[in-house]
Write a protein that holds these residues in place. Structure first.
Motif, PDB file in Angstrom:
ATOM      1  N   ARG A  91      -6.990  41.746  21.319  1.00 46.11           N
ATOM      2  CA  ARG A  91      -6.408  40.525  21.873  1.00 46.11           C
ATOM      3  C   ARG A  91      -5.187  40.085  21.063  1.00 46.11           C
ATOM      4  O   ARG A  91      -4.977  38.894  20.786  1.00 46.11           O
ATOM      5  N   GLN A  92      -4.391  41.068  20.657  1.00 45.02           N
ATOM      6  CA  GLN A  92      -3.149  40.844  19.942  1.00 45.02           C
ATOM      7  C   GLN A  92      -2.081  41.732  20.571  1.00 45.02           C
ATOM      8  O   GLN A  92      -2.404  42.730  21.218  1.00 45.02           O
ATOM      9  N   PRO A  93      -0.792  41.407  20.362  1.00 40.52           N
ATOM     10  CA  PRO A  93       0.267  42.238  20.936  1.00 40.52           C
ATOM     11  C   PRO A  93       0.158  43.692  20.466  1.00 40.52           C
ATOM     12  O   PRO A  93      -0.131  43.969  19.297  1.00 40.52           O
ATOM     13  N   VAL A  94       0.405  44.612  21.387  1.00 41.42           N
ATOM     14  CA  VAL A  94       0.389  46.043  21.103  1.00 41.42           C
ATOM     15  C   VAL A  94       1.762  46.608  21.449  1.00 41.42           C
ATOM     16  O   VAL A  94       2.288  46.364  22.541  1.00 41.42           O
ATOM     17  N   ALA A  95       2.352  47.339  20.515  1.00 40.65           N
ATOM     18  CA  ALA A  95       3.627  48.019  20.759  1.00 40.65           C
ATOM     19  C   ALA A  95       3.353  49.514  20.871  1.00 40.65           C
ATOM     20  O   ALA A  95       2.871  50.137  19.919  1.00 40.65           O
ATOM     21  N   SER A  96       3.635  50.087  22.029  1.00 37.90           N
ATOM     22  CA  SER A  96       3.425  51.512  22.267  1.00 37.90           C
ATOM     23  C   SER A  96       4.754  52.242  22.106  1.00 37.90           C
ATOM     24  O   SER A  96       5.743  51.906  22.781  1.00 37.90           O
ATOM     25  N   LEU A  97       4.791  53.216  21.210  1.00 40.96           N
ATOM     26  CA  LEU A  97       6.014  53.974  20.918  1.00 40.96           C
ATOM     27  C   LEU A  97       5.720  55.456  21.081  1.00 40.96           C
ATOM     28  O   LEU A  97       4.644  55.922  20.701  1.00 40.96           O
ATOM     29  N   ALA A  98       6.692  56.204  21.599  1.00 42.22           N
ATOM     30  CA  ALA A  98       6.481  57.637  21.816  1.00 42.22           C
ATOM     31  C   ALA A  98       7.671  58.431  21.305  1.00 42.22           C
ATOM     32  O   ALA A  98       8.828  58.130  21.635  1.00 42.22           O
ATOM     33  N   LEU A  99       7.388  59.454  20.494  1.00 45.79           N
ATOM     34  CA  LEU A  99       8.388  60.425  20.068  1.00 45.79           C
ATOM     35  C   LEU A  99       8.116  61.724  20.814  1.00 45.79           C
ATOM     36  O   LEU A  99       7.031  62.298  20.698  1.00 45.79           O
ATOM     37  N   LEU A 100       9.077  62.192  21.578  1.00 37.75           N
ATOM     38  CA  LEU A 100       8.911  63.365  22.426  1.00 37.75           C
ATOM     39  C   LEU A 100       9.492  64.586  21.714  1.00 37.75           C
ATOM     40  O   LEU A 100      10.701  64.670  21.488  1.00 37.75           O
ATOM     41  N   ALA A 101       8.620  65.531  21.393  1.00 42.28           N
ATOM     42  CA  ALA A 101       9.024  66.722  20.627  1.00 42.28           C
ATOM     43  C   ALA A 101       8.987  67.984  21.470  1.00 42.28           C
ATOM     44  O   ALA A 101       8.949  69.083  20.942  1.00 42.28           O
ATOM     45  N   ASP A 102       9.017  67.829  22.781  1.00 42.19           N
ATOM     46  CA  ASP A 102       8.932  68.965  23.695  1.00 42.19           C
ATOM     47  C   ASP A 102      10.305  69.618  23.870  1.00 42.19           C
ATOM     48  O   ASP A 102      11.301  69.167  23.301  1.00 42.19           O
ATOM     49  N   ARG A 117      -1.439  66.492  21.625  1.00 41.03           N
ATOM     50  CA  ARG A 117      -0.281  65.856  21.029  1.00 41.03           C
ATOM     51  C   ARG A 117      -0.265  66.182  19.542  1.00 41.03           C
ATOM     52  O   ARG A 117      -1.256  66.576  18.953  1.00 41.03           O
ATOM     53  N   PHE A 118       0.909  66.015  18.922  1.00 39.00           N
ATOM     54  CA  PHE A 118       1.043  66.304  17.505  1.00 39.00           C
ATOM     55  C   PHE A 118       0.372  65.219  16.663  1.00 39.00           C
ATOM     56  O   PHE A 118      -0.337  65.499  15.713  1.00 39.00           O
ATOM     57  N   SER A 142       4.468  68.447  24.143  1.00 36.64           N
ATOM     58  CA  SER A 142       4.733  69.186  25.382  1.00 36.64           C
ATOM     59  C   SER A 142       4.843  68.215  26.542  1.00 36.64           C
ATOM     60  O   SER A 142       4.248  67.137  26.535  1.00 36.64           O
ATOM     61  N   ALA A 143       5.615  68.608  27.553  1.00 37.81           N
ATOM     62  CA  ALA A 143       5.784  67.770  28.737  1.00 37.81           C
ATOM     63  C   ALA A 143       4.498  67.769  29.553  1.00 37.81           C
ATOM     64  O   ALA A 143       3.964  68.827  29.873  1.00 37.81           O
ATOM     65  N   GLN A 144       3.999  66.567  29.872  1.00 38.46           N
ATOM     66  CA  GLN A 144       2.752  66.447  30.626  1.00 38.46           C
ATOM     67  C   GLN A 144       2.868  65.311  31.631  1.00 38.46           C
ATOM     68  O   GLN A 144       3.325  64.215  31.296  1.00 38.46           O
ATOM     69  N   ALA A 145       2.434  65.585  32.845  1.00 37.57           N
ATOM     70  CA  ALA A 145       2.528  64.578  33.901  1.00 37.57           C
ATOM     71  C   ALA A 145       1.708  63.338  33.578  1.00 37.57           C
ATOM     72  O   ALA A 145       2.039  62.230  34.004  1.00 37.57           O
ATOM     73  N   THR A 155      11.631  70.253  27.067  1.00 37.23           N
ATOM     74  CA  THR A 155      12.081  70.003  28.438  1.00 37.23           C
ATOM     75  C   THR A 155      13.063  68.835  28.438  1.00 37.23           C
ATOM     76  O   THR A 155      12.664  67.676  28.291  1.00 37.23           O
ATOM     77  N   THR A 156      14.335  69.146  28.613  1.00 38.97           N
ATOM     78  CA  THR A 156      15.385  68.133  28.488  1.00 38.97           C
ATOM     79  C   THR A 156      15.191  66.964  29.451  1.00 38.97           C
ATOM     80  O   THR A 156      15.428  65.799  29.096  1.00 38.97           O
ATOM     81  N   SER A 157      14.760  67.248  30.664  1.00 34.54           N
ATOM     82  CA  SER A 157      14.687  66.211  31.699  1.00 34.54           C
ATOM     83  C   SER A 157      13.426  65.350  31.614  1.00 34.54           C
ATOM     84  O   SER A 157      13.326  64.333  32.310  1.00 34.54           O
ATOM     85  N   TRP A 158      12.455  65.726  30.803  1.00 33.19           N
ATOM     86  CA  TRP A 158      11.191  64.983  30.744  1.00 33.19           C
ATOM     87  C   TRP A 158      11.342  63.798  29.799  1.00 33.19           C
ATOM     88  O   TRP A 158      11.426  63.971  28.583  1.00 33.19           O
ATOM     89  N   ARG A 159      11.355  62.584  30.349  1.00 31.66           N
ATOM     90  CA  ARG A 159      11.569  61.380  29.544  1.00 31.66           C
ATOM     91  C   ARG A 159      10.701  60.222  30.051  1.00 31.66           C
ATOM     92  O   ARG A 159      11.214  59.224  30.563  1.00 31.66           O
TER      93      ARG A 159
END
Length: 331
Positions: free
Chosen positions: A107-118, A59-60, A86-89, A120-124
């Motif tokens: 033991r605290q809230p976690v916010a997971s965020l993803a920026l997709l820079a690949d 990943r970047f 890159s797109a990865q299964a 592949t248009t359909s990979w989301r």
């Protein structure tokens, strides 16, 4: 041919320097809930410790930051950010694994965020979960896709957020892989945009570094671009980018001239230029290695100091992808 495009270092630099702007641009709803006035803290070493045996793909950027909320509470939220190239299964699974390990630790809230820079248009990917014997669990995480901004280039040119420019650089780099003249024109347009914003000198330098690393040019076009920048800075009376670039060159010129007087001024200047270039390459490599692998030993620093330009350039290329320092310096 230019070297393969890889954005590891500039993405990290940009995210670290302008984290609130990054979140505001790609994840505006999350940004509105964060109390940026209370600051934020990066926890990269803690992230490495939590996920060191859960590495699932290249990943970047992966970052962990602690932020406060605007809801009036005193609690902090841990923001886990991935910029995936890159797109990865396995990507959604990795987001899930990182998420529950971070929650288990803090033991605290976690916010997971993803920026997709690949590309592949359909990979989301935006969800991972499973069910078994009446038990179910699911993680849904917000994503932003750089390709989605391709149809908004006019708006990006007008947007004052630094990551509008970074997004443009990414899209234009991909669009000009086979046409270096087109890349030169696109890069020059973005450089001019840097000087049209009300950004201070450090911002201009930081963002130029991102553009320059992303949008690599062959040597001849690189020289043409530098000439254009010099003329632009003379006109605008802004010695920003060229003043930084000249530091290494001028230092090398001075030393070379002093050493080369007995052998002729021309020879001394040439040596000075070469030495200045080597010092600049060594400085860039040292910063990149420290970002990726932490503090460097005295032996490594000495090796960088004594290296030739060819060695430094080879190590710079390797440092973008190597998994360890040993991989950078392998014979």
């Amino acid at each position: 041919m230019d070297s393969p495009d890889d954005y590891d270092s500039p993405w990290k630099e940009a995210v670290e320097s302008y984290f609130p702007e990054f979140i505001a641009f790609y994840f505006p709803e999350a940004s509105r809930q964060i109390d940026w006035a209370r600051g934020h803290v990066f926890l990269d070493q803690e992230l490495r410790a939590v996920v060191q045996d859960a590495e699932l793909g290249k990943r970047f950027v992966d970052k962990l930051a602690k932020v406060a909320l605007r809801d009036g509470s005193e609690r902090w939220v841990y923001v886990h950010l991935e910029v995936q190239g890159s797109a990865q299964a396995e990507f959604a699974e990795r987001m899930f694994v990182y998420h529950y390990r971070l929650f288990d630790r803090y033991r605290q809230p976690v916010a997971s965020l993803a920026l997709l820079a690949d590309t592949t248009t359909s990979w989301r990917p935006s969800q991972f979960g499973y069910q078994a014997l009446g038990c179910s669990i699911e993680l849904n995480f917000p994503t932003a896709k750089l390709l989605d901004y391709a149809a908004q280039q006019d708006q990006l040119y007008q947007n004052p957020n630094p990551f509008a420019l970074v997004t443009l650089a990414h899209l234009l780099t991909q669009a000009t892989r086979q046409d270096m003249n087109a890349r030169f024109a696109a890069k020059w347009k973005l450089v001019q945009l840097l000087y049209q914003r009300d950004w201070d000198k450090q911002q201009v330098i930081d963002l130029f570094s991102v553009l320059d690393w992303m949008m690599r040019l062959p040597e001849q076009l690189k020289r043409s671009l530098w000439h254009n920048i010099e003329v632009l800075e003379e006109q605008e009376k802004m010695r920003y980018v060229t003043s930084v670039e000249q530091i290494g060159i001028e230092k090398g010129l001075l030393q070379g001239m002093q050493q080369g007087i007995a052998q002729g001024m021309q020879q001394g200047m040439q040596r000075g230029l070469m030495k200045g270039r080597a010092e600049g390459e060594a400085y860039a490599l040292r910063r990149l290695l420290q970002k990726r692998f932490g503090l460097l030993s005295e032996d490594v620093l000495a090796r960088l100091q004594a290296a030739s330009i060819d060695e430094l350039e080879l190590w710079l290329d390797r440092a973008l992808d190597a998994d360890s320092l040993a991989g950078v310096f392998a014979q």
